[in-house]
Structure formats: C-alpha cells, structure tokens
Design an enzyme around this catalytic site. Structure first.
Site, PDB file in Angstrom:
ATOM      1  N   ASP A  41     -10.220   3.661   1.733  1.00 21.77           N
ATOM      2  CA  ASP A  41     -10.498   3.187   3.091  1.00 21.77           C
ATOM      3  C   ASP A  41     -11.232   4.233   3.938  1.00 21.77           C
ATOM      4  OD1 ASP A  41      -9.512   0.620   2.866  1.00 21.77           O
ATOM      5  OD2 ASP A  41      -7.483   1.175   3.488  1.00 21.77           O
ATOM      6  N   LYS A  47       0.791  -1.235   0.000  1.00 23.69           N
ATOM      7  CA  LYS A  47       0.000   0.000   0.000  1.00 23.69           C
ATOM      8  C   LYS A  47       0.830   1.296   0.000  1.00 23.69           C
ATOM      9  CE  LYS A  47      -4.328  -1.594   2.025  1.00 23.69           C
ATOM     10  NZ  LYS A  47      -5.348  -1.229   3.029  1.00 23.69           N
TER      11      LYS A  47
END
Ligand code: ATR
Length: 274
Positions: free
Chosen positions: A103, A66
């Site tokens: 997210d 990520k």
C-alpha cells in the site's frame, strides 16, 4: 499449468481486485486465474496454510485479515512490519508463506504519476485519519523524505499511537486544528472514510489551504470527492484515490505471474466499470 492467485476477505464481494488482475491476465495473455476467496476470520490460518498445496502462487488480503495474517505466515517484510499490516502473500516453491504490504508503494507511486511536480520537501504533510491506510501513507511519506508529517484524527489517541509506533518525524495535532494546519502544508491526504459514497463529505474548510499544496484522497468511490473538487476549484493539484489501488496491485501480480503490469487509462476505465 495455470497459475492461481486471489483475494481473501470477509466479505469479499465488493473487492475490485478480481477485475483489476483479470484485466492484466487477459492483456498479457497469461495462463492464470484470480479468484474471490471468502474466508471467515476463524478460518484464516487454515486457508492461508492450504495455499501452496492448492496450487496458489499467493493472495491479496482485505478486510478483516490484514493484521491477523501476520502471525500465520513464515516471514513478514520490513515494510509490512513497520505498517503493522500485510496485503500481499507469496507462497514459495517449498511451501513457505511470505507477506508484505504494497500500500505504501501504491500510494507514493500514484502520487508521483498524478502530481509529477510534487516535491516531498515542499512543506509538512497533513494526514487526516489514523487507521491502517494512514499507517501505510505515513510510511510512504517518511521514505519519500517528507520533512514533517502531521497526523490529525477525530480520535486523537489513535493518532498518538500511530506517531509513537512509526516514530521519527511524525507529529500529532488535535482535530480542531485541521484547518489551521493547511496554511503551510505541502501535501494534504485524506485517509478517513469521509467523502466515500454513502458517507458525509469530509468536514474540512479549505479557506486556509496553501495554493502550493497537493491534495489527495484515498477514497475512490466517487473518484472526485468533495474534498478533491473543492481543492481543484481553488487551483490546487489533486490526485484521486484509484491510483493507489492500481499501483499497490502491481507487485503482487509481478510476483505471482512473472510480469510487471502497466497502469493505463484502459485499466482505470475497466476497474471503474466504464
Ligand atoms: P482503515 O484501516 O481502512 O484506514 P479505519 O481503521 O476504519 O479504516 O479508519 C477510518 C478512519 O476514518 C479513522 O481515522 C476514523 O477516525 P476515528 O479513529 O476517530 O474513528 C476516520 N473517521 C471515520 N468516521 C469519521 C468522521 N465522521 N469524522 C472524522 N473521521 C472519521
């Protein structure tokens, strides 16, 4: 032509994303696929760069890619830059790679649906943990207009780094003060790994928890962590962690396959393997 997407990680066997996107592809009758793509850290750049020529519309990223992906792609969205990590990649028609982080959107959307009466202005938010998930949660809460966010982490320096990076209304309290901070909290979020299957429960005494506080956990295995069970027993509104996973996936799916998918009870049951 079949539209391709997938999830890159190392390891990637545990990912629930193929079940999730697979459910939507079938539900909407889309000619698409969503694959598991095991990619070692030292192969990430080449694997990402090869996506357009391999006919991929994009991918999700999971552990440990990520952060590393940010320096490979051509463009990182402002949200991805603030969080310092990206989880969704779009390959454009001209072969460029755009990255974002969904997210924060996933967290706040899950909270809105799970606790429709939640008022961001109800009081300070207490966020436990200071990893990547905590960063996304804090960005979401800042954008939702929560007046004060208190980050509390076992390792205080990590919480301080997070507060410094995100700035604004973020404060830090020592781990020992976590119970005292619950008195005035409008929201309590667990972003630590404590309470996850195979881990001990989160070490937190709820005695002082404000009855008005909404309590949410980003852990979703088990769905009802001891934290959520304890808060529910006290009469607090609780929101489980599965919603964040499901809602964060909406934006990727829509971008790759051209259809905004719905989060339904049937999807929840499917992803839980029920
Ligand atoms: P992610 O990026 O997915 O959020 P992470 O960076 O591994 O994951 O963060 C895990 C979080 O759980 C951290 O805040 C960690 O605290 P430390 O920074 O002190 O390591 C927290 N955590 C892990 N084990 C813990 C424990 N036994 N008690 C309290 N917090 C714990």
């Amino acid at each position: 032509m079949t539209i391709k997407a997938g999830v890159m990680g190392w390891p990637v066997d545990h990912s629930r994303s193929p079940a999730l996107h697979g459910f939507w592809l079938k539900a909407y009758g889309i000619d698409g696929s969503y694959e598991r793509l095991p990619v070692k850290p030292d192969e990430l750049a080449a694997a990402l760069r090869a996506l357009p020529e391999r006919g991929f519309a994009g991918v999700n990223l999971t552990v440990p890619h990520k952060e590393a992906a940010m320096s490979v792609v051509d463009e990182v969205s402002p949200e991805g830059q603030r969080i310092g990590a990206v989880n969704t990649i779009f390959a454009t028609a001209d072969g460029r790679l755009k990255a974002t982080n969904t997210d924060a959107y996933g967290f706040i959307t899950s909270l809105k649906f799970g606790a429709p009466n939640f008022d961001p202005k109800a009081g300070p938010a207490v966020v436990l943990g200071a990893g990547g998930a905590a960063r996304a949660v804090c960005v979401a809460l800042q954008d939702a207009g929560v007046p004060e966010i208190c980050v509390i982490n076992r390792t205080t320096t990590r919480a301080e780094n997070l507060a410094r990076d995100l700035g604004g209304n973020l404060g830090v309290a020592p781990w020992e003060e976590r119970t005292a901070r619950l008195k005035t909290a409008g929201l309590l979020v667990n972003t630590t790994t404590q309470g996850m299957q195979g881990q001990p429960a989160l070490d937190l005494d709820l005695q002082t928890l404000s009855p008005r506080a909404v309590v949410t956990d980003i852990v979703y295995t088990p769905l009802e962590t001891q934290l959520l069970a304890g808060a529910r027993a006290r009469g607090n509104t609780v929101v489980d962690g599965l919603g964040m996973l499901l809602y964060q996936a909406q934006r990727g799916f829509e971008g790759w396959f051209g259809q905004k998918p719905e989060v339904t009870a049937a999807l929840r049951a499917h992803v839980l393997g029920k």
